[in-house]
Design an enzyme around this catalytic site. Structure first.
Site, PDB file in Angstrom:
ATOM      1  CB  CYS A 155      53.608  64.107  22.654  1.00 30.03           C
ATOM      2  SG  CYS A 155      52.721  63.196  21.376  1.00 30.03           S
ATOM      3  CG  HIS A 178      54.009  68.303  20.458  1.00 26.85           C
ATOM      4  ND1 HIS A 178      55.066  67.527  20.846  1.00 26.85           N
ATOM      5  CD2 HIS A 178      53.126  67.463  19.861  1.00 26.85           C
ATOM      6  CE1 HIS A 178      54.856  66.276  20.489  1.00 26.85           C
ATOM      7  NE2 HIS A 178      53.682  66.209  19.895  1.00 26.85           N
ATOM      8  CD  GLU A 200      57.489  70.065  21.884  1.00 33.24           C
ATOM      9  OE1 GLU A 200      56.665  70.361  22.779  1.00 33.24           O
ATOM     10  OE2 GLU A 200      57.411  69.029  21.197  1.00 33.24           O
TER      11      GLU A 200
END
Lengths: 330, 198
Positions: B84, B178, B180
């Site tokens: 991002c 994302h 994560e």
């Protein structure tokens, strides 16, 4: 694109947005020019409002959502996220803010509450919400209602950090206790945390209409449902050893050292309300607070950025206030 | 393998957790750690640039000179992933938003990036995304950028409509979304294996 598999406004997306704000400073702004100063200084987002809290306090009267015209101007000026405040329980202000394209709604005690019984059911929205809290109970209630982010209430517009510190300490200490609780104790605590949702039913009950724990008291939810939901939030708190959503500090942060202190106490980031645009040198102050939050562990940096900043906003003693905003919306 | 997660601002802890889980899954010793210090980045074997606000992160990494160290490490062939906001910083070319905000990019990957390409937060979405070398992945896009141009050496790994949302150039990896934020560690595993390729 497989449109049928596209999902909007999931809990992951809403909480994820707040994760991207961590380690950052969110600044209150009242117009596009201030928003630009905030973005240039390195703010991660701006909070659009009609007046900064210090002016709301000074002016008195009913404080409402900001003028959509102003919000739109701010949205068009900066590239970072734009947040805006709605009154506690004001579902329609919240919807209007969502329609304007605000990236996060702050259901805020800084504005005059619209509903003395309930907050907005935030699960009904695609836009994520942040809410204030003074205690673990308030934080759990807001999270159960769908808040994607929590901030301390502190005491907005005072330039006095003492209440933000109080709220952070209360929440942290309560979490330490929750970590040691067994399932029975968590259930009991969850039931105790349902108390504010009973106020409407109790008021009606005082006139003779009894309402059972299995009957709806807040939207479609009965006290038993709420207790179950709060129990799940507490289980998450216990498992993670912290709030399950991002937790910022807010309410009275006036200097880079104040901001660094809140980070030291475990905040994920900081909201600065009146502290920047009520100081003598807003661009300088804004940048100094951003640097202090990022480098809070490094006292040399905090000392360096605090040097020659000019006047901080005027501070107020909490005991001498006519009105404490933090007691709104429990 | 020691993985430096650049801790300027944003989803730092999430990347540390995901990278540590990926290391354990691959049975590779080492760990991920948060840092903004030049010397610590220099000692690491791989670098993660997390998501957050690119305007903020860019200012902070350039003020602290860690930006120069990331460029040096990338030049040495250490794997670097940007997610991002991190992907924005990896790009050579920005858009009108990066120009207007005078965001300094690291300029490591021959890609053009467009900020907030899919809209504001209420347009943010989740979708099962097919990613080359990885498979279908539940990708979370939050006010995400898109890659609107790629140079010759860039391998496109995933697209969404006309947008490129994952790309690799040698030891560099840029993702619009994302990884994560979900429990799936396959992208972090792929990234760690990039460090073992030589």
């Amino acid at each position: 694109m497989e449109l049928e598999k596209l999902r909007f406004g999931t809990e992951l997306i809403k909480r994820g947005f707040a994760h991207m704000q961590k380690g950052g400073v969110i600044m209150d702004v009242t117009n596009a020019e201030q928003a630009q100063i905030a973005e240039d200084a390195g703010a991660v987002a701006v909070m659009a409002l009609h007046r900064v809290p210090a002016d709301i306090r000074a002016t008195g009267g009913v404080a409402r959502m900001a003028d959509p015209q102003k919000i739109t101007e701010i949205i068009e000026t900066v590239t970072i996220p734009v947040m805006a405040k709605c009154r506690i329980g004001h579902i329609l202000e919240a919807r209007a803010l969502e329609a304007l394209g605000v990236d996060m709604v702050d259901e805020s005690e800084v504005l005059t509450p619209a509903d003395v019984f309930f907050h907005v059911d935030k699960r009904q929205f695609v836009t994520p919400f942040v809410c204030g809290a003074r205690s673990l109970g308030e934080a759990c209630r807001r999270i159960w209602e769908g808040a994607a982010m929590i901030r301390t209430k502190g005491e907005a517009g005072t330039g006095n950090v003492v209440e933000a510190v109080r709220h952070m300490r209360l929440i942290t200490f309560a979490i330490e206790k929750v970590k040691t609780m067994d399932e029975g104790e968590l259930q009991q605590l969850a039931m105790a945390y349902t108390q504010p949702y009973r106020k409407l039913a109790e008021a009606v009950g005082n006139e003779g209409i009894g309402i059972g724990n299995d009957e709806p008291v807040f939207g479609e939810y009965a006290v038993d449902d709420i207790a179950k939901g709060l129990h799940e939030v507490l289980q998450e708190v216990k498992k993670m050893g912290r709030l399950p959503v991002v937790n910022f500090a807010a309410g009275g942060i006036a200097t880079p050292a104040d901001a660094a202190l809140m980070m030291y106490l475990g905040s994920d980031g900081v909201f600065v309300g009146s502290g920047i645009f009520k100081s003598s040198d807003p661009p300088h102050y804004a940048r100094a607070i951003v640097e202090a939050v990022e480098n809070w562990k490094d006292a040399d940096v905090v000392a360096r950025v605090s040097r020659g900043l000019g006047e901080a906003m005027p501070g107020q003693e909490i005991e001498k206030l006519d009105e404490r905003l933090q007691i709104r919306g429990l | 393998m020691n993985i430096a997660v650049i801790a300027a601002q944003g989803a730092v802890k999430e990347h540390i957790d995901a990278a540590n889980r990926a290391l354990r899954r691959l049975d590779i010793s080492g760990s991920a750690f948060a840092t903004i210090k030049k010397e610590e980045v220099a000692r690491s074997d791989a670098i993660i640039l997390p998501g957050g606000e690119s305007t903020t992160i860019s200012k902070l990494i350039h003020r602290s000179s860690v930006a120069e160290e990331i460029k040096r490490a990338a030049g040495e062939g250490k794997p670097v992933i940007g997610t991002c906001a991190g992907a924005i910083l990896l790009a050579k070319h920005g858009d009108e938003q990066t120009e207007k905000t005078q965001t300094r990019l690291l300029g490591l990957m021959d890609i053009t990036i467009k900020r907030n390409a899919f809209g504001r937060q209420k347009e943010s979405f989740q979708i099962p995304l097919h990613i080359r070398h990885i498979g279908t992945f539940d990708a979370v896009f939050i006010r995400s950028p898109a890659i609107t141009g790629t140079g010759e050496r860039v391998e496109v790994l995933a697209t969404l409509d006309e947008h490129v949302v994952a790309a690799r150039q040698d030891n560099l990896l840029a993702l619009s979304f994302h990884p994560e934020l979900t429990d799936d560690t396959r992208i972090h595993e792929y990234f760690i294996r990039m460090g073992l390729e030589k």
